[in-house]
Design a protein around this motif. Structure first.
Motif, short mmCIF file in Angstrom:
data_model
loop_
_atom_site.label_atom_id
_atom_site.label_comp_id
_atom_site.label_asym_id
_atom_site.label_seq_id
_atom_site.Cartn_x
_atom_site.Cartn_y
_atom_site.Cartn_z
N ARG A 84 0.86 -1.18 0.00
CA ARG A 84 0.00 0.00 0.00
C ARG A 84 0.89 1.23 0.00
NH1 ARG A 84 -4.51 -2.24 1.57
NH2 ARG A 84 -5.71 -0.46 2.23
N ASN A 85 0.47 2.26 -0.71
CA ASN A 85 1.23 3.51 -0.69
C ASN A 85 0.27 4.66 -0.38
OD1 ASN A 85 2.83 5.74 -1.00
ND2 ASN A 85 3.58 5.20 -3.03
N PRO A 86 0.24 5.10 0.89
CA PRO A 86 -0.65 6.20 1.25
C PRO A 86 -0.14 7.56 0.76
CG PRO A 86 0.65 5.54 3.14
CD PRO A 86 0.96 4.57 2.03
N ASN A 87 1.11 7.61 0.30
CA ASN A 87 1.70 8.86 -0.15
C ASN A 87 2.00 8.84 -1.65
OD1 ASN A 87 1.82 9.98 2.53
ND2 ASN A 87 3.47 8.52 2.90
N SER A 88 1.25 8.06 -2.39
CA SER A 88 1.45 7.92 -3.83
C SER A 88 1.28 9.25 -4.55
CB SER A 88 0.43 6.91 -4.38
OG SER A 88 0.45 6.90 -5.79
N GLN A 89 2.07 9.47 -5.60
CA GLN A 89 1.86 10.66 -6.43
C GLN A 89 0.54 10.56 -7.19
OE1 GLN A 89 4.51 11.26 -9.76
NE2 GLN A 89 4.84 9.07 -10.02
N PHE A 90 -0.10 9.38 -7.14
CA PHE A 90 -1.39 9.16 -7.77
C PHE A 90 -2.48 8.99 -6.71
CE2 PHE A 90 1.82 7.85 -10.81
CZ PHE A 90 1.42 8.58 -11.93
N HIS A 91 -2.43 9.85 -5.70
CA HIS A 91 -3.40 9.95 -4.61
C HIS A 91 -3.19 8.85 -3.57
CE1 HIS A 91 -6.88 11.59 -2.67
NE2 HIS A 91 -7.55 10.47 -2.76
N LEU A 92 -3.63 7.65 -3.84
CA LEU A 92 -3.41 6.45 -3.03
C LEU A 92 -3.14 5.32 -4.01
CD1 LEU A 92 -6.51 6.66 -0.63
CD2 LEU A 92 -4.12 7.04 0.04
N SER A 93 -2.43 4.29 -3.57
CA SER A 93 -2.21 3.17 -4.49
C SER A 93 -2.06 1.86 -3.76
CB SER A 93 -1.01 3.44 -5.40
OG SER A 93 0.17 3.57 -4.65
N LEU A 94 -2.46 0.80 -4.45
CA LEU A 94 -2.32 -0.58 -3.98
C LEU A 94 -1.44 -1.32 -4.97
CD1 LEU A 94 -6.05 -1.35 -3.08
CD2 LEU A 94 -4.19 -0.84 -1.49
N GLY A 95 -0.35 -1.91 -4.48
CA GLY A 95 0.59 -2.61 -5.34
C GLY A 95 0.10 -3.99 -5.74
N ILE A 96 0.41 -4.34 -6.97
CA ILE A 96 0.09 -5.67 -7.52
C ILE A 96 1.39 -6.43 -7.64
CG2 ILE A 96 -0.81 -6.87 -9.56
CD1 ILE A 96 -2.68 -4.43 -9.96
N SER A 97 1.38 -7.71 -7.32
CA SER A 97 2.61 -8.51 -7.21
C SER A 97 3.27 -8.86 -8.55
CB SER A 97 2.31 -9.80 -6.43
OG SER A 97 1.36 -10.60 -7.12
N TYR A 98 3.01 -8.09 -9.59
CA TYR A 98 3.72 -8.25 -10.86
C TYR A 98 5.13 -7.70 -10.70
CZ TYR A 98 5.25 -7.74 -15.62
OH TYR A 98 5.98 -7.85 -16.78
N PRO A 99 6.15 -8.38 -11.21
CA PRO A 99 6.15 -9.64 -11.94
C PRO A 99 6.18 -10.84 -10.99
CG PRO A 99 8.37 -8.75 -11.92
CD PRO A 99 7.50 -7.76 -11.18
N ASN A 100 5.49 -11.90 -11.37
CA ASN A 100 5.58 -13.14 -10.62
C ASN A 100 6.72 -13.98 -11.21
OD1 ASN A 100 4.54 -14.50 -12.90
ND2 ASN A 100 2.44 -14.44 -12.13
N ALA A 101 6.90 -15.18 -10.70
CA ALA A 101 8.02 -16.03 -11.15
C ALA A 101 7.95 -16.32 -12.65
CB ALA A 101 8.05 -17.33 -10.34
N ASP A 102 6.76 -16.58 -13.17
CA ASP A 102 6.60 -16.85 -14.60
C ASP A 102 6.96 -15.63 -15.44
OD1 ASP A 102 5.78 -19.46 -14.08
OD2 ASP A 102 3.64 -18.96 -14.22
N ASP A 103 6.53 -14.45 -15.00
CA ASP A 103 6.84 -13.21 -15.72
C ASP A 103 8.35 -12.98 -15.76
OD1 ASP A 103 4.07 -12.55 -16.06
OD2 ASP A 103 4.05 -11.72 -14.03
N ARG A 104 9.01 -13.20 -14.63
CA ARG A 104 10.47 -13.00 -14.57
C ARG A 104 11.20 -14.01 -15.45
NH1 ARG A 104 8.97 -11.92 -9.30
NH2 ARG A 104 9.47 -14.02 -8.59
N ALA A 105 10.75 -15.26 -15.44
CA ALA A 105 11.39 -16.29 -16.26
C ALA A 105 11.22 -15.98 -17.75
CB ALA A 105 10.82 -17.67 -15.93
N TYR A 106 10.02 -15.59 -18.13
CA TYR A 106 9.75 -15.26 -19.53
C TYR A 106 10.67 -14.12 -20.00
CZ TYR A 106 7.17 -13.86 -23.73
OH TYR A 106 6.83 -13.54 -25.01
N ALA A 107 10.76 -13.08 -19.19
CA ALA A 107 11.61 -11.94 -19.56
C ALA A 107 13.08 -12.34 -19.60
CB ALA A 107 11.38 -10.79 -18.58
#
Length: 163
Positions: A84-107
């Motif tokens: 969570r980022n209560p001080n986001s430059q985009f008001h508030l933000s919730l982080g998504i766990s991208y990249p996952n292991a598959d995303d990292r392996a593909y890249a």
């Protein structure tokens, strides 16, 4: 003395009227988030019931799965809200766990960075005149909507992102 007490009382009431970007939520738990990119629609779910649904903006190249840093795509697949980022430059933000292991392996197989820092976030005034799908791969809603989402969604909540 009564005037001072009255003045202090009025000031306390007025101080309580100030708006805060932090809301509270005591409804049913959000058990998962479902996003349909093609529809530009995100649903906060409790079991099989949609508690709230939102129109969203996506990355500037919204079709297809995010493969590398800078491609402007919003990822597809199963992730979780991991920060969570209560001080986001985009008001508030919730982080998504991208990249996952598959995303990292593909890249890694292709020799490039998968990117990262994908969030659900608000849309500050300086971005109010941008067209649909303006982010670098994030999911954007209005600031007022983000306040509600931020209150409703806890870390660890699964998010499923579909084309």
């Amino acid at each position: 003395m009564q005037k001072i007490a009255l003045l202090l009382g009025v000031l306390l009431v007025l101080a309580g009227c100030g708006s805060s970007k932090f809301e509270t939520y005591d409804g049913p738990e959000v058990t998962r988030i479902i996003l349909f990119k093609e529809e530009r629609r995100m649903h906060l779910m409790h079991g099989n019931t949609a508690l709230k649904s939102y129109d969203v903006d996506l990355g500037f190249a919204p079709l297809g799965h995010k493969e590398q840093e800078g491609d402007g795509r919003t990822p597809e697949g199963a992730y979780v809200i991991d920060r969570r980022n209560p001080n986001s430059q985009f008001h508030l933000s919730l982080g998504i766990s991208y990249p996952n292991a598959d995303d990292r392996a593909y890249a890694a197989e292709r020799g490039f960075s998968p990117g990262g820092d994908i969030f659900i976030h608000g849309r500050p005034k300086k971005f109010s005149k941008l067209p649909q799908d303006w982010t670098q791969g994030c999911i954007a809603v209005t600031n007022r909507e983000m306040q509600k989402i931020y209150a409703m969604v806890k870390n660890g909540t699964p998010i499923w992102i579909y084309e």
